[in-house]
Design a protein around this motif. Sequence first.
Motif, short mmCIF file in Angstrom:
data_model
loop_
_atom_site.label_atom_id
_atom_site.label_comp_id
_atom_site.label_asym_id
_atom_site.label_seq_id
_atom_site.Cartn_x
_atom_site.Cartn_y
_atom_site.Cartn_z
N ALA A 103 71.83 -9.56 48.96
CA ALA A 103 71.23 -8.25 48.70
C ALA A 103 69.75 -8.40 48.43
N LYS A 104 68.97 -7.37 48.75
CA LYS A 104 67.55 -7.39 48.44
C LYS A 104 67.35 -7.30 46.93
N THR A 105 66.29 -7.92 46.49
CA THR A 105 66.00 -7.90 45.07
C THR A 105 65.74 -6.47 44.60
N SER A 106 66.44 -6.08 43.54
CA SER A 106 66.31 -4.71 43.05
C SER A 106 66.64 -4.70 41.57
N SER A 107 66.02 -3.81 40.85
CA SER A 107 66.30 -3.68 39.43
C SER A 107 67.58 -2.91 39.21
N ARG A 108 68.12 -2.31 40.27
CA ARG A 108 69.34 -1.52 40.15
C ARG A 108 70.44 -2.19 40.96
N ARG A 109 71.61 -2.36 40.34
CA ARG A 109 72.71 -2.99 41.03
C ARG A 109 73.32 -1.99 42.00
N GLY A 110 73.46 -2.41 43.25
CA GLY A 110 74.05 -1.53 44.25
C GLY A 110 74.86 -2.33 45.23
N ARG A 111 75.34 -1.68 46.25
CA ARG A 111 76.13 -2.35 47.25
C ARG A 111 75.27 -3.31 48.05
N ILE A 120 83.09 -11.47 43.58
CA ILE A 120 82.66 -11.18 42.22
C ILE A 120 82.05 -9.79 42.14
N TYR A 121 81.27 -9.42 43.13
CA TYR A 121 80.62 -8.11 43.15
C TYR A 121 81.67 -6.99 43.14
N LEU A 122 82.74 -7.19 43.90
CA LEU A 122 83.76 -6.14 44.03
C LEU A 122 84.71 -6.08 42.84
N PHE A 123 85.03 -7.24 42.24
CA PHE A 123 86.08 -7.26 41.23
C PHE A 123 85.66 -7.82 39.88
N GLY A 124 84.56 -8.53 39.83
CA GLY A 124 84.05 -8.99 38.54
C GLY A 124 84.59 -10.33 38.07
N SER A 125 85.89 -10.58 38.25
CA SER A 125 86.47 -11.83 37.77
C SER A 125 87.79 -12.09 38.49
N LYS A 126 88.28 -13.31 38.36
CA LYS A 126 89.57 -13.65 38.97
C LYS A 126 90.70 -12.90 38.29
N ALA A 127 90.59 -12.73 36.96
CA ALA A 127 91.64 -12.01 36.23
C ALA A 127 91.75 -10.56 36.70
N GLU A 128 90.62 -9.92 36.92
CA GLU A 128 90.63 -8.53 37.39
C GLU A 128 91.18 -8.46 38.80
N PRO A 172 79.90 -4.64 56.48
CA PRO A 172 80.78 -3.97 55.53
C PRO A 172 81.95 -4.87 55.13
N VAL A 173 82.30 -4.83 53.87
CA VAL A 173 83.38 -5.66 53.36
C VAL A 173 84.54 -4.77 52.94
N SER A 174 85.72 -5.10 53.40
CA SER A 174 86.90 -4.34 53.06
C SER A 174 87.46 -4.82 51.72
N ARG A 175 87.50 -3.94 50.75
CA ARG A 175 88.11 -4.26 49.46
C ARG A 175 89.58 -4.60 49.65
N ILE A 207 89.86 -17.46 48.22
CA ILE A 207 90.14 -16.07 48.57
C ILE A 207 89.05 -15.52 49.48
N ALA A 208 87.81 -15.84 49.16
CA ALA A 208 86.69 -15.39 49.98
C ALA A 208 86.79 -15.94 51.40
N ASN A 209 87.15 -17.21 51.51
CA ASN A 209 87.30 -17.80 52.83
C ASN A 209 88.40 -17.09 53.64
N ASP A 210 89.51 -16.80 52.97
CA ASP A 210 90.61 -16.12 53.65
C ASP A 210 90.22 -14.72 54.10
N ALA A 211 89.38 -14.06 53.29
CA ALA A 211 88.95 -12.69 53.60
C ALA A 211 87.70 -12.66 54.47
N HIS A 212 87.13 -13.86 54.76
CA HIS A 212 85.93 -13.98 55.60
C HIS A 212 84.73 -13.26 54.99
N VAL A 213 84.54 -13.48 53.69
CA VAL A 213 83.39 -12.91 52.99
C VAL A 213 82.75 -14.00 52.14
N ASP A 214 81.56 -13.73 51.66
CA ASP A 214 80.89 -14.65 50.76
C ASP A 214 81.55 -14.56 49.37
#
Length: 212
Positions: free
Chosen positions: A5-13, A57-65, A18-21, A45-52
């Motif tokens: 993501a581009k550097t920004s003071s605001r967290r965004g997508r 972490i961006y989508l779910f925050g933690s492994k527990a979540e 596009p990444v499928s949740r 999990i990321a490898n299986d889903a073909h995402v970074d």
Amino acid sequence: MVRPAKTSSRRGRRQGEPVSREAVLSAAKQRFAVEGYEKTTLRAIANDAHVDPSMVIYLFGSKAELFRESLRLIIDPDVLVATLAEGEGDIGTRMVRAYLGIWEHPETGASMVAMLQSATSNPDAHEAFRGFMQNYVLTAVSDALGGGDDARLRAMLAATNLVGTAVLRYVMRVPPLATLSAEDVVTLIAPSVTRYLTAPADELGLTRLQTG
């Protein structure tokens, strides 16, 4: 591959592909079912889903979540609630039949065994599983019963029968419960579940608890 993501003071997508949740959740469910909570990594999990991995972490925050959210692919609270309102038999019969159906299905049953084992052996998985049951399943069922403390306690009492049956039948495989047909188990367990969900409050002792 997701571009940073581009550097920004605001967290965004994040920008980029596009990444499928749902794809990440599906990959997580499969990993947790095969390897359990402790051996599953976010990178795998990321490898299986073909995402970074950073996207997970961006989508779910933690492994527990992610563990907790992937449980919804196995136990859908909306489906359980729907069984309370329609289908054959009384309310307990419908609920037990729907619940056992999850365990009887080869794919979801294997996932439930692995996730329940993880929840009993890992503190993070335990908290995630407990949070899922409290915030999703019990809340949905108690709301369908009218809401409030009375309905929530009824839902929890019914859950003791359902979870205990699942542990003995599908996880520990203790006979004769493990060798009965699913419909025989429904016949045996449903009356207790129906009683917890529909019996008068004073018969269950709920009135005494409310006034005590």
